[in-house]
Write a protein that holds these residues in place. Structure first.
Motif, PDB file in Angstrom:
ATOM      1  N   ALA A  74       4.843 -13.118  44.970  1.00  0.00           N
ATOM      2  CA  ALA A  74       6.230 -12.704  45.201  1.00  0.00           C
ATOM      3  C   ALA A  74       7.199 -13.569  44.405  1.00  0.00           C
ATOM      4  O   ALA A  74       8.209 -13.075  43.887  1.00  0.00           O
ATOM      5  CB  ALA A  74       6.552 -12.787  46.690  1.00  0.00           C
ATOM      6  N   THR A  75       6.904 -14.857  44.279  1.00  0.00           N
ATOM      7  CA  THR A  75       7.797 -15.771  43.556  1.00  0.00           C
ATOM      8  C   THR A  75       7.919 -15.384  42.089  1.00  0.00           C
ATOM      9  O   THR A  75       9.022 -15.279  41.539  1.00  0.00           O
ATOM     10  CB  THR A  75       7.287 -17.216  43.665  1.00  0.00           C
ATOM     11  OG1 THR A  75       7.227 -17.605  45.040  1.00  0.00           O
ATOM     12  CG2 THR A  75       8.207 -18.168  42.914  1.00  0.00           C
ATOM     13  N   VAL A  76       6.786 -15.169  41.440  1.00  0.00           N
ATOM     14  CA  VAL A  76       6.786 -14.857  40.002  1.00  0.00           C
ATOM     15  C   VAL A  76       7.552 -13.571  39.725  1.00  0.00           C
ATOM     16  O   VAL A  76       8.413 -13.514  38.828  1.00  0.00           O
ATOM     17  CB  VAL A  76       5.340 -14.759  39.480  1.00  0.00           C
ATOM     18  CG1 VAL A  76       5.328 -14.193  38.057  1.00  0.00           C
ATOM     19  CG2 VAL A  76       4.673 -16.124  39.511  1.00  0.00           C
ATOM     20  N   PHE A  77       7.278 -12.524  40.492  1.00  0.00           N
ATOM     21  CA  PHE A  77       7.939 -11.246  40.236  1.00  0.00           C
ATOM     22  C   PHE A  77       9.414 -11.280  40.629  1.00  0.00           C
ATOM     23  O   PHE A  77      10.255 -10.646  39.977  1.00  0.00           O
ATOM     24  CB  PHE A  77       7.206 -10.125  40.965  1.00  0.00           C
ATOM     25  CG  PHE A  77       5.923  -9.736  40.315  1.00  0.00           C
ATOM     26  CD1 PHE A  77       5.922  -9.079  39.090  1.00  0.00           C
ATOM     27  CD2 PHE A  77       4.710 -10.035  40.899  1.00  0.00           C
ATOM     28  CE1 PHE A  77       4.741  -8.719  38.467  1.00  0.00           C
ATOM     29  CE2 PHE A  77       3.515  -9.681  40.289  1.00  0.00           C
ATOM     30  CZ  PHE A  77       3.523  -9.022  39.062  1.00  0.00           C
ATOM     31  N   THR A  78       9.748 -12.026  41.683  1.00  0.00           N
ATOM     32  CA  THR A  78      11.152 -12.132  42.072  1.00  0.00           C
ATOM     33  C   THR A  78      11.957 -12.861  41.007  1.00  0.00           C
ATOM     34  O   THR A  78      13.144 -12.570  40.806  1.00  0.00           O
ATOM     35  CB  THR A  78      11.281 -12.852  43.425  1.00  0.00           C
ATOM     36  OG1 THR A  78      10.537 -12.142  44.412  1.00  0.00           O
ATOM     37  CG2 THR A  78      12.737 -12.926  43.865  1.00  0.00           C
ATOM     38  N   LEU A  79      11.329 -13.794  40.316  1.00  0.00           N
ATOM     39  CA  LEU A  79      12.029 -14.498  39.235  1.00  0.00           C
ATOM     40  C   LEU A  79      12.444 -13.538  38.125  1.00  0.00           C
ATOM     41  O   LEU A  79      13.478 -13.751  37.479  1.00  0.00           O
ATOM     42  CB  LEU A  79      11.152 -15.621  38.672  1.00  0.00           C
ATOM     43  CG  LEU A  79      11.164 -16.925  39.464  1.00  0.00           C
ATOM     44  CD1 LEU A  79      10.090 -17.876  38.941  1.00  0.00           C
ATOM     45  CD2 LEU A  79      12.541 -17.601  39.382  1.00  0.00           C
TER      46      LEU A  79
END
Length: 482
Positions: free
Chosen positions: A68-73
């Motif tokens: 979730a972190t990578v794609f939210t970035l």
């Protein structure tokens, strides 16, 4: 004597057709602090820890958060570039209106406002769930709603009468979140029994949903709801010095820092689980369910230490709600000053003494209370807020991507720029947002999907019947691009 940067920022705002009404004195750190506080890893990651654990077990915690972190970035970076080009408190509303037209802007603004209303309901109801056990009060529905209302009142009052104090508290919130997480993680790792590292790879579905991969995907709500509210840095652009550079960094850094610190917290809690059934099925002395994160802390560190950690989480949640009121009220104010809301003359009023949009603040507080009564469950209200907010995030990203492909000059207005990488970053952000929004309205959160569809239908009717005739878009987009 007025600072030269402030005069330059006011002149820049005047090019958009707006006078400096809100108090401008926020630095880059304070701008970042508001978004970081609304993301609030001690709110989202802790509140829905049990939901994620129930759906996907330890593996959900190990893989779900970094994914979730990578794609939210990619979403955050796409929004940051637009924020740099349009440094106004309208945020996504102004971006969409200029790149797609007034109707796009109006729908984006309302999706953002409704998403923040639902988010605020989830934040403060969760805060009430954590506060009552710490105070030794039974977690009955009546007590929860009374505490929920009291928390809302304190946040509304501070946002109305204490704008400078709110800025200080937002800065303090960063310390509470980062230091608090480090204290919790250190206590869990060094003072409590731990599971072996191999435990993190266990794929356990306690919910009974098959296949496992679908339960795992549903469990991403835990991480994805945490990653909402980082648009606050854009909403506070008119109160931030040098917003074309500082507000975009506030958006991106809030997600990046939350990603790292939040992962430490989730791994610490997961390794401290005694057994999954004990964590998910814990109850207080009156038979009321205890949030899984509190149960883990109490079982690992003892009742007193566990309650102290729960109190820390409660403080972080209160800060999160405080920042959410700040952000959402600016969104309401910005739309009202362009005559895009009912009773716009009242909602656009700014207190000359305090420099705050007081009517917008109290409207948001009241509707958040009603939203919690309507939905009745934290997973549902969090799903609704996540879907509505990400719809508001991605509409201007899509419009910006389309304009970029058509040779628009708008990227050249942004000192904070993705450059030649903008196109593919936008595409990844759009694909991920479409996927996550679809997932988060599936059962058991179907009410969130039905409510969202009802919301869209209501907005279409409202726009066709009333708003489309009175609302003409932001003042500057009616005349000429800045």
């Amino acid at each position: 004597m007025r600072h030269p940067q402030t005069e330059q920022d006011q002149a820049d705002l005047a090019r958009f057709g707006y006078a400096q009404e809100l108090f401008r004195g926020m630095g880059g750190f304070s701008n970042f602090a508001v978004s970081f506080s609304i993301i609030s890893i001690l709110t989202g990651a802790v509140t829905l820890f049990g939901y994620g654990l129930e759906m996907g077990g330890p593996l959900e915690m190990t893989l779900g958060w970094p994914l979730a972190t990578v794609f939210t970035l990619t979403v955050a970076a796409s929004m940051a570039e637009l924020c740099s080009a349009y440094p106004t408190s309208g945020g996504m509303y102004h971006w969409a209106a200029d790149l797609g037209g007034p109707a796009w802007g109006w729908f984006t603004a309302w999706l953002n406002i409704v998403g923040l209303v639902a988010a605020q309901a989830g934040i403060n109801y969760s805060c009430a769930q954590f506060v009552l056990p710490f105070l030794g009060v039974a977690s009955s529905y009546r007590n929860l709603m009374l505490m929920f209302g009291f928390i809302l009142l304190t946040q509304g009052a501070l946002n109305h009468w204490g704008v400078k104090l709110v800025a200080i508290l937002n800065d303090l919130s960063v310390t509470v979140h980062i230091v608090g997480v480090l204290v919790v993680v250190a206590a869990l790792l060094f003072l409590a029994p731990r599971q072996p590292v191999e435990f993190l790879a266990q794929a356990v579905n306690s919910n009974g949903r098959n296949p496992y991969w679908w339960a795992f995907v549903l469990g991403l709500l835990q991480a994805q709801w945490t990653y909402t509210g980082f648009d606050a840095s854009a909403h506070l652009a008119e109160e931030t010095e040098d917003p074309r550079r500082r507000a975009p960094w506030g958006i991106v850094l809030s997600v990046a820092v939350a990603g790292v610190v939040g992962y430490l917290l989730i791994l610490g809690l997961t390794l401290a689980i005694r057994t999954i059934p004990e964590a998910l099925g814990a109850k207080d002395g009156q038979g009321n369910a205890i949030p899984a994160a509190i149960a883990i802390l109490q079982q690992a560190l003892g009742a007193r230490a566990g309650n102290a950690m729960a109190a820390l989480a409660s403080v972080a949640m209160w800060f999160c709600g405080l920042s959410c009121v700040t952000s959402a009220s600016r969104g309401v104010y910005s739309l009202a000053r362009d005559h895009g809301t009912p009773f716009s003359e009242a909602l656009r009023w700014v207190s000359p003494r305090h420099g705050t949009p007081a009517p917008a603040i109290w409207l948001f507080v009241a509707t958040s209370f009603v939203a919690m009564i309507w939905t009745g469950a934290v997973p549902i209200v969090t799903s609704l807020s996540t879907v509505a907010l990400y719809a508001a995030y991605i509409i201007p990203v899509f419009l910006g991507w389309r304009a970029r492909r058509n040779g628009s000059h708008w990227p050249r207005q942004a000192p904070w720029s993705l450059g030649r990488h903008g196109g593919w970053v936008n595409m990844v952000a759009m694909a991920f947002t479409g996927f996550i929004c679809f997932v988060l309205v599936m059962p058991p959160n179907a009410l969130a999907g039905k409510t969202f569809l009802g919301l869209l239908a209501g907005l279409v009717v409202l726009y066709a019947a009333v708003a489309g005739r009175k609302y003409k878009g932001p003042q500057w987009s009616r005349e000429h691009q800045p």
